[in-house]
Design an enzyme around this catalytic site. Structure first.
Site, PDB file in Angstrom:
ATOM      1  N   TYR A 244      15.285   2.580  14.130  1.00 22.94           N
ATOM      2  CA  TYR A 244      16.351   1.588  14.878  1.00 22.94           C
ATOM      3  C   TYR A 244      17.010   2.053  16.017  1.00 22.94           C
ATOM      4  O   TYR A 244      17.338   1.722  17.090  1.00 22.94           O
ATOM      5  CB  TYR A 244      17.164   0.956  13.755  1.00 22.94           C
ATOM      6  N   SER A 275       6.566  -0.088  15.241  1.00 25.47           N
ATOM      7  CA  SER A 275       8.110  -0.214  15.330  1.00 25.47           C
ATOM      8  C   SER A 275       8.787  -0.542  13.928  1.00 25.47           C
ATOM      9  O   SER A 275       7.891  -1.098  13.070  1.00 25.47           O
ATOM     10  CB  SER A 275       8.561  -1.508  16.363  1.00 25.47           C
ATOM     11  N   ASP A 276      10.000  -0.275  13.674  1.00 25.16           N
ATOM     12  CA  ASP A 276      10.456  -0.907  12.602  1.00 25.16           C
ATOM     13  C   ASP A 276      10.709  -2.209  12.684  1.00 25.16           C
ATOM     14  O   ASP A 276      10.597  -2.577  14.058  1.00 25.16           O
ATOM     15  CB  ASP A 276      11.782   0.015  12.295  1.00 25.16           C
ATOM     16  N   TRP A 277      11.124  -3.032  11.915  1.00 24.88           N
ATOM     17  CA  TRP A 277      11.033  -4.352  11.912  1.00 24.88           C
ATOM     18  C   TRP A 277      12.591  -4.953  12.633  1.00 24.88           C
ATOM     19  O   TRP A 277      13.474  -4.507  12.327  1.00 24.88           O
ATOM     20  CB  TRP A 277      11.377  -5.066  10.590  1.00 24.88           C
ATOM     21  N   GLY A 278      12.284  -5.469  13.956  1.00 18.96           N
ATOM     22  CA  GLY A 278      13.477  -5.961  14.638  1.00 18.96           C
ATOM     23  C   GLY A 278      14.047  -4.876  15.527  1.00 18.96           C
ATOM     24  O   GLY A 278      15.205  -5.029  16.067  1.00 18.96           O
TER      25      GLY A 278
END
Length: 726
Positions: A244, A275-278
């Site tokens: 993130y 990607s990581d989530w968000g």
């Protein structure tokens, strides 16, 4: 957004999708290499099919976000619709490193084996146990119908108050990278794609989505990046999950230097970057090295669908880049066998439970044992067990890695606000240390007090031969903690110790803690978060059925003043605040910081006691491009046990330096000896320069010892200079 999201899984396509999920690969391509097969299949795809693989959703509806059609989909972390005509299965992604999770218990009644926390696995110093744990998780992943596991946490412990340290593997790049690689290899042996995460410098949860980590390239290459590099070399994960946070001004998932230059160019990584989530903020991340947008409904837009298509049509993103991203996804599926149809079934949960207990027993660390009070003295006729909900079970870490085991779990809401508030709850695995102690000590009276009322706890302790205080510190993704035990437990321990001179403390934590009561108690056991079999594992160690052999994978500081950043950067600021963090330690993470500053920690990296003793002899060193070392380890005590001989670089051409360059775990009978041999990775002897890894010619000093501060044998060897390309 709603219209685009429907493209992932419309009701009219669900029957076709599920009939083809896990479909067999095209026969004409089955004997090709993963690279050739990926290229051949990608050439047959339509443009819409290509983009279909570049973004995922969380296949359940999230409060506050537009509803999507998820009928017929299994609730899990991520979902990408497959392409039946090309034998590409649905991609079902699940968390994580400690077992197959069931997010918010949306899959009613679905339970999994809850392995101990990764920090406990790191304390085993055993790649073999890490691999075996990976096999367990991989089997259950496949048995439940998932084929991508969001595992492989390898972030180094720069911040000991980080809420996710329990998911990671300690502070040393060799230890963390080696064990992560072994676990990933175990997972992928079961035809499951594993990630390695969170790339990179995701060292705290406070302001994790906005904080900018500043560090020099050399320091980063020699610490956190080296851990990932080793994990990728040893485990060959099918995917890398970016973090993130920002690194040197650019978000991790849009960091051209880290994704394109380091990962794909220097390391030659062939898998895909998700990607990581968000964590995606712009469509330009695609050209900066990100291949797939995960949990797309959590971002402001589905960047890797309509916006990316527009750029491709305008010629601003080359078609070759789209093909490259798609081929990376396909290659990982083929390389691991995750595309092969595997029937859902029941895993051998009893065998997996036994493996979870074995890991827990191997990673519990004995920190103090004054007067050999442990194993529990045979003359003890009464034992007072106090605190920690030890009558109910053992604590686990929380967040996206939370596993739901079989049995009657105890859940205590923690509360809070923000995106992770729904995860803020303490879950106690149904493995009661009290019950296990009563079973192990049938002729001893074992009584329990919650510790809620100090006078009551002290009174019970005063009337027992031995008092055991279970102290817990909950930690979770989304939250950072403290070096202090919460809820007045330090006072509880002090009151019990004052009432009973034979007081033992068992810690269930994911991080180091301060111990103001250390001199008042006879023994301290660090049990970490020991998983679903933790109560039995703890009882076996306390009673001597198992000889403790765990060693600390992180340094325990005396207090915050010893940390490179005594104050946790950004702590208390509103979520979304801009903040910059610098790392005074640079590459000297953990024990290397203490050595460089001449600081004496509470307990050093690599430390761990046993119920027996071990002696070292005959240290032998040989030079060359890949130096070798051997040392003989002898069990000089009266009980069988495990030892972790550690080899450190201590000086280079007279300059003091401290780096772990080798380790092993050996099981020895009383009087038994074994010679342990290690080949030293030259990167651990080198410094990163603009040319790559540079090993200076000259004299290198090494020490074999029991921890980062307890060296037994020393020796020197002359090494030639060399430069290694990344």
């Amino acid at each position: 957004m709603k219209k685009t999201l429907f493209l992932f899984a419309t009701a009219g396509t669900m029957a076709l999708i599920h009939s083809a999920a896990g479909a067999a690969p095209l026969q004409s391509q089955s004997k090709q290499s993963p690279d050739a097969r990926a290229a051949a299949v990608e050439q047959q795809m339509t443009e819409d099919e290509r983009f279909q693989l570049l973004h995922s959703i969380m296949p359940f509806n999230i409060p506050g976000l537009p509803k999507i059609d998820v009928e017929g989909l299994t609730p899990t972390a991520g979902y990408i619709r497959g392409i039946p005509r090309l034998g590409i299965p649905d991609l079902y992604e699940t968390d994580a490193s400690l077992g197959v999770t069931n997010p918010l218990q949306l899959r009613k009644g679905d339970v999994s084996t809850a392995l101990p926390a990764s920090i406990l696995t790191a304390a085993t110093f055993s790649p073999e146990l890490a691999h075996a744990g990976g096999v367990v998780i991989g089997r259950e992943t496949r048995a439940k119908g998932f084929n991508v596991l969001l595992a492989g946490g390898v972030n180094l412990t720069r911040e000991p108050r980080n809420g996710r340290n329990f998911e990671y593997l300690g502070e040393d790049p060799l230890l963390a990278g080696t064990l992560a690689g072994a676990a990933i290899d175990g997972i992928q042996s079961q035809k499951v794609v594993s990630t390695v995460k969170h790339y990179v410098l995701n060292s705290q949860e406070t302001l994790r989505s906005t904080i900018d980590a500043r560090i020099s390239e050399a320091a980063l290459r020699m610490s956190d990046l080296l851990a990932f590099e080793i994990a990728i070399e040893k485990g060959k994960p099918g995917a890398v999950m970016c973090a993130y946070n920002q690194i040197n001004g650019d978000y991790a998932c849009g960091n051209d230097f880290l994704l394109n230059k380091v990962l794909k160019q220097d390391w030659g990584y062939k898998g895909w970057v998700m990607s990581d989530w968000g964590a995606v903020h712009n469509v330009d991340y695609f050209m900066k090295g990100l291949d797939q947008q995960s949990g797309a409904q959590l971002d402001k837009q589905i960047w890797f669908d309509g916006p990316l298509k527009t750029l491709v049509k305008a010629g601003k993103v080359p078609q070759s880049r789209v093909s490259d991203a798609v081929r990376r996804v396909l290659r990982s599926l083929y390389a691991t066998g995750a595309d092969i149809a595997v029937p859902k079934g029941d895993a051998d949960m009893d065998a997996h439970a036994a493996e979870a207990r074995k890991v827990a027993e191997a990673g519990i660390v004995l920190l103090k044992n004054e007067g050999d009070i442990l194993p529990l003295m045979q003359s003890a006729r009464s034992v007072a067990v106090i605190g920690g909900h030890a009558d109910r079970g053992v604590l686990s870490g929380a967040g996206s890695s939370q596993v739901t085991p079989k049995g009657d779990v105890t859940i205590i809401p923690v509360g809070g606000t923000g995106a992770m508030a729904s995860w803020a709850r303490m879950l106690f695995m149904p493995s009661s240390p009290v019950d296990a102690l009563r079973k192990a000590l049938p002729d001893t009276s074992v009584n329990y007090d919650s510790g809620y009322v100090l006078d009551s706890a002290a009174a019970l302790a005063a009337n027992a031969d031995v008092a055991i205080v279970f102290a817990t510190q909950w930690s979770s993704e989304g939250f950072d903690g403290s070096l202090s035990l919460p809820e007045g437990q330090d006072e509880l321990i002090a009151r019990v110790a004052a009432a009973n001179p034979n007081t033992i403390v068992v810690l269930e934590t994911g991080n180091p803690v301060k111990m103001p009561w250390l001199d008042q108690v006879k023994a301290v056991v660090e049990a970490w978060y020991p998983g679903q079999e933790g109560g039995t594992a703890i009882a076996n160690v306390l009673t001597g059925a198992v000889n403790p052999g765990g060693h600390l994978p992180i340094t325990f500081p005396r207090d915050e003043s010893q940390l490179p950043n005594p104050e946790l950067t950004g702590f208390g600021k509103p979520e979304g605040s801009a903040e910059t963090i610098t790392y005074p330690e640079g590459a000297k993470v953990g024990y290397r910081w203490y050595a460089a500053k001449g600081l004496k920690p509470l307990f050093p990296f690599g430390y761990g006691l046993s119920y027996t003793s071990f002696a070292y002899s005959d240290l032998r060193l040989s030079g060359g491009a890949a130096p070798k070392v051997s040392v003989t380890v002898t069990n000089s005590g009266k009980r069988a046990g495990s030892d972790v001989p550690q080899l450190y670089l201590t000086a280079r051409n007279g300059e003091k330096i401290e780096r772990l360059v080798g380790f092993d775990r050996v099981e020895l009978r009383p009087g038994e000896s074994r010679t342990v041999s290690m080949t030293i990775d030259p990167r651990l002897l080198a410094d990163w320069t603009g040319k790559g890894w540079t090993v200076q010619p000259g004299t290198y000093s090494f020490a074999a010892g029991h921890s980062a501060t307890d060296f037994v044998l020393t020796g020197d060897v002359k090494l030639p200079g060399q430069t290694l390309r990344p």
